[in-house]
Design a protein around this motif. Structure first.
Motif, PDB file in Angstrom:
ATOM      1  N   ALA A 197      -4.205  -1.425  -4.653  1.00 30.28           N
ATOM      2  CA  ALA A 197      -5.835  -1.045  -3.394  1.00 30.28           C
ATOM      3  C   ALA A 197      -5.752  -2.574  -3.650  1.00 30.28           C
ATOM      4  O   ALA A 197      -6.301  -3.356  -2.184  1.00 30.28           O
ATOM      5  CB  ALA A 197      -6.345  -0.411  -3.409  1.00 30.28           C
ATOM      6  N   ALA A 253       0.706  -0.981   0.574  1.00 30.55           N
ATOM      7  CA  ALA A 253      -0.021   0.137  -0.239  1.00 30.55           C
ATOM      8  C   ALA A 253       0.579   1.301   0.113  1.00 30.55           C
ATOM      9  O   ALA A 253       0.591   1.831  -0.774  1.00 30.55           O
ATOM     10  CB  ALA A 253      -1.124   0.208   1.798  1.00 30.55           C
ATOM     11  N   PRO A 278      -7.156  -0.763   2.541  1.00 27.62           N
ATOM     12  CA  PRO A 278      -7.537  -1.449   0.919  1.00 27.62           C
ATOM     13  C   PRO A 278      -7.986  -0.238   0.772  1.00 27.62           C
ATOM     14  O   PRO A 278      -8.365   1.126  -0.491  1.00 27.62           O
ATOM     15  CB  PRO A 278      -8.122  -2.244   1.240  1.00 27.62           C
ATOM     16  CG  PRO A 278      -7.573  -3.071   1.595  1.00 27.62           C
ATOM     17  CD  PRO A 278      -7.322  -2.010   3.160  1.00 27.62           C
ATOM     18  N   THR A 296      -3.457   6.739   5.397  1.00 26.32           N
ATOM     19  CA  THR A 296      -2.819   5.756   4.477  1.00 26.32           C
ATOM     20  C   THR A 296      -1.170   4.988   5.125  1.00 26.32           C
ATOM     21  O   THR A 296      -1.120   3.802   5.572  1.00 26.32           O
ATOM     22  CB  THR A 296      -2.983   5.709   2.683  1.00 26.32           C
ATOM     23  OG1 THR A 296      -3.804   6.203   1.895  1.00 26.32           O
ATOM     24  CG2 THR A 296      -2.505   4.233   2.308  1.00 26.32           C
ATOM     25  N   THR A 303      -6.365   3.580  -0.077  1.00 28.56           N
ATOM     26  CA  THR A 303      -5.637   3.703  -0.635  1.00 28.56           C
ATOM     27  C   THR A 303      -6.134   3.926  -1.809  1.00 28.56           C
ATOM     28  O   THR A 303      -5.733   4.439  -2.817  1.00 28.56           O
ATOM     29  CB  THR A 303      -4.535   2.446  -1.283  1.00 28.56           C
ATOM     30  OG1 THR A 303      -4.316   1.479   0.680  1.00 28.56           O
ATOM     31  CG2 THR A 303      -3.860   1.905  -2.641  1.00 28.56           C
TER      32      THR A 303
END
Length: 400
Positions: A382, A222, A283, A319, A286
């Motif tokens: 992602a 990521a 996820p 993130t 991202t």
């Protein structure tokens, strides 16, 4: 519900954090000062670029190895020797660039590589100390968010300080200033009771759990995407501004919007009491970053690009912070500094790759298409993180 004030009220937190930030300010000062000093000493941008490339490569890719020393021997026994070596090499560099043409270019390159190899890992060590100071996960989330935003501000303010300094002093003075900040910061950091209480770790062995580093595949994937985005945006903003007839001052404002968005996003992310686990949040964060990059591809002018870039930045710090949380959760106690260093290395490696890719594509493709392609690449990362989370897989990271 914890606030950022709660973080700073933790015993020894303010003293330890301030000391770490003092030393880490050197990270924002030394590279630019070294580049300017090497350019003046050699009279060649190529030589200065090579020195900086060697400095950056050893600083980034040897970071897990330096972090392993902290895990193995403890912060005090590992940071003091690396800081002494770093300061010694910076002293040699200062003497070398102070005498134009007196030192061969290969020697400058070797000194640059040696300096990068010895950079004390104050950032990863501070994040590991946060894990001891704030064992509650909600409080640790706020601590990591505060740490991340503060570090980003250091990387913005460091070059500004260099800009002021070179107005009345040679660039080598910036190297001296960076060395002094590192000396003071490291000394204060290792003398903190919170750092003195960290025991030496166990000797790392090659075992089936990856030396305590199992589970870093998802966060590293990521943040590599995040680094890719950062590296691409920095160069594409310059290309966009030149294509629309704007100067360097406009570029600075757009990149400032990226940093401002990241700071706001990081602070808000740390303030929210998330119900979802860090692995679940990674996820979508991202993916949101990738979608924001695709949105930047549609910007018709510099003003709208600045807004779009600020939205991109809004997802950068959250993130990265979430990735650090996952690394701290999954790593063995004796490998937490290395875990943070591997995540940091992934960010920097992605940024380097992004800058190289943007440089190769910007002259051949429209800038908007380059933004869109970068956004698509981040969306792919992602998706990879999502698939990995659903399968419950955890890749091994090589033992540093």
């Amino acid at each position: 519900m914890y606030s950022y004030a709660h973080v700073l009220r933790v015993p020894h937190a303010r003293r330890t954090f301030a000391a770490a930030l003092t030393g880490r300010l050197s990270y924002g000062i030394v590279p630019l000062s070294l580049m300017l000093a090497a350019t003046r000493a050699s009279g060649s941008y190529a030589v200065a670029g090579a020195v900086m490339a060697l400095f950056g490569a050893t600083a980034v890719f040897l970071s897990p190895a330096r972090a392993a020393l902290v895990d193995r021997y403890g912060p005090r026994r590992a940071l003091v020797p690396t800081a002494v070596a770093y300061l010694a090499v910076l002293g040699l560099l200062t003497g070398a660039v102070a005498r134009p043409d007196a030192v061969p270019s290969p020697v400058l390159g070797a000194l640059g590589a040696a300096a990068g190899a010895c950079v004390p890992p104050l950032g990863p060590t501070m994040r590991a100390v946060w894990g001891r100071l704030a064992p509650d996960r909600a409080l640790l989330q706020r601590a990591y968010s505060l740490d991340g935003v503060a570090e980003e501000l250091l990387f913005v303010s460091g070059p500004l300080l260099v800009g002021v300094l070179v107005g009345f002093a040679p660039p080598a003075a910036g190297i001296v200033l960076g060395a002094a900040l590192m000396a003071v910061g490291t000394a204060a950091f290792v003398s903190s009771p919170a750092v003195r209480a960290v025991p030496p770790g166990k000797r790392a062995v090659r075992r089936r759990d990856g030396g305590g580093l199992r589970g870093l595949g998802r966060p590293m994937t990521a943040v590599a995407g995040v680094g890719l985005a950062i590296g691409v945006v920095d160069l594409l903003v310059v290309a966009f501004a030149e294509g629309h007839g704007h100067g360097g001052a406009s570029v600075a404002w757009v990149l400032a919007a990226l940093s401002a968005g990241s700071a706001v996003g990081g602070l808000l992310n740390g303030a929210v009491a998330w119900r979802a686990q860090a692995g679940t949040r990674l996820p979508p964060l991202t993916a949101a970053l990738g979608l924001a990059l695709c949105g930047a591809a549609l910007a018709p002018g510099l003003g709208t690009l600045a807004v779009a870039v600020a939205v991109v930045g809004f997802f950068v710090s959250p993130t990265i912070t979430t990735a650090y949380l996952i690394a701290d959760e999954t790593a063995a106690p004796e490998a937490r500094v290395r875990a943070g260093a591997w995540v940091n290395t992934a960010v920097n490696a992605g940024s380097t790759a992004g800058t190289a890719a943007a440089g190769a594509l910007a002259g051949r493709l429209p800038v908007g298409l380059c933004f869109a392609l970068t956004g698509a690449a981040v969306l792919v990362t992602a998706a990879a993180v999502t698939r990995s989370a659903r399968r419950g897989t955890s890749e091994l990271v090589p033992l540093a």
